[in-house]
Design a protein around this motif. Structure first.
Motif, PDB file in Angstrom:
ATOM      1  N   UNK A 242       0.823  -1.204   0.000  1.00  0.00           N
ATOM      2  CA  UNK A 242       0.000   0.000   0.000  1.00  0.00           C
ATOM      3  C   UNK A 242       0.860   1.257   0.000  1.00  0.00           C
ATOM      4  N   UNK A 243       1.868   1.296   0.856  1.00  0.00           N
ATOM      5  CA  UNK A 243       2.698   2.496   0.950  1.00  0.00           C
ATOM      6  C   UNK A 243       3.980   2.384   0.145  1.00  0.00           C
ATOM      7  N   UNK A 244       4.076   1.371  -0.735  1.00  0.00           N
ATOM      8  CA  UNK A 244       5.306   1.112  -1.456  1.00  0.00           C
ATOM      9  C   UNK A 244       5.656   2.128  -2.515  1.00  0.00           C
ATOM     10  N   UNK A 245       4.706   2.737  -3.141  1.00  0.00           N
ATOM     11  CA  UNK A 245       4.999   3.697  -4.186  1.00  0.00           C
ATOM     12  C   UNK A 245       3.935   3.654  -5.259  1.00  0.00           C
ATOM     13  N   UNK A 246       4.243   4.300  -6.363  1.00  0.00           N
ATOM     14  CA  UNK A 246       3.308   4.404  -7.472  1.00  0.00           C
ATOM     15  C   UNK A 246       3.938   3.795  -8.716  1.00  0.00           C
ATOM     16  N   UNK A 247       3.132   3.131  -9.505  1.00  0.00           N
ATOM     17  CA  UNK A 247       3.553   2.662 -10.816  1.00  0.00           C
ATOM     18  C   UNK A 247       2.517   3.150 -11.813  1.00  0.00           C
ATOM     19  N   UNK A 248       2.984   3.911 -12.785  1.00  0.00           N
ATOM     20  CA  UNK A 248       2.091   4.475 -13.792  1.00  0.00           C
ATOM     21  C   UNK A 248       2.703   4.253 -15.167  1.00  0.00           C
ATOM     22  N   UNK A 249       1.838   4.265 -16.168  1.00  0.00           N
ATOM     23  CA  UNK A 249       2.349   4.053 -17.519  1.00  0.00           C
ATOM     24  C   UNK A 249       1.578   4.892 -18.523  1.00  0.00           C
ATOM     25  N   UNK A 250       2.227   5.127 -19.621  1.00  0.00           N
ATOM     26  CA  UNK A 250       1.611   5.832 -20.728  1.00  0.00           C
ATOM     27  C   UNK A 250       2.192   5.313 -22.018  1.00  0.00           C
ATOM     28  N   UNK A 251       1.425   5.429 -23.065  1.00  0.00           N
ATOM     29  CA  UNK A 251       1.844   4.913 -24.365  1.00  0.00           C
ATOM     30  C   UNK A 251       1.768   6.039 -25.388  1.00  0.00           C
ATOM     31  N   UNK A 252       2.833   6.176 -26.139  1.00  0.00           N
ATOM     32  CA  UNK A 252       2.814   7.118 -27.249  1.00  0.00           C
ATOM     33  C   UNK A 252       2.120   6.444 -28.414  1.00  0.00           C
TER      34      UNK A 252
END
Length: 142
Positions: free
Chosen positions: A1-11
């Motif tokens: 829960x408090x580990x961090x964020x993982x986000x992604x995006x695609x061109x």
């Protein structure tokens, strides 16, 4: 829960014509916003306070580019002349400066993994932003 964020995006050069600058970053930080909001109002308030402390003027540059961030930042208050405050320089330079400060603020709170896919389809502004971020943080683009 408090580990961090993982986000992604695609061109995706096909999605819009003309290509919208920073498209993958917009997608990724929309995900980030959703993750912070899902943590609850206390997390939103803490992040808002940290961002306001580190980015005194210019959060409207972020919310103009990444509208979902208004869920965290709200609308920037206009200056005494009734306009949103902008510093000198061109819009790309202002965005890069404010975005770097934003990233610095959010990554001191929790780690962030940002996955950008199909960078061969990236627009010139996004390529420049990736180069600046990699050069100034010592992170290599993999």
């Amino acid at each position: 829960k408090d580990g961090g964020y993982m986000v992604s995006g695609r061109f995706d050069g096909v999605r819009t014509c003309p290509v919208k600058p920073y498209r993958a970053f917009v997608d990724a930080f929309t995900q980030f916003t959703n993750q912070v909001v899902a943590e609850g109002e206390e997390a939103v308030e803490q992040l808002r306070a940290a961002i306001e402390e580190n980015i005194v003027v210019g959060t409207n540059i972020l919310t103009d580019m990444i509208p979902a961030l208004t869920r965290i930042l709200g609308e920037e208050k206009p200056d005494a002349r009734g306009r949103a405050v902008h510093r000198g320089g061109n819009a790309v330079s202002r965005f890069v400066v404010v975005f770097k400060a934003f990233l610095g603020t959010i990554t001191t709170r929790k780690p962030l993994v940002l996955v950008l896919e199909d960078i061969h389809l990236a627009d010139p502004c996004s390529i420049m932003l990736m180069q600046v971020l990699a050069a100034e943080t010592g992170v290599s683009l993999v």
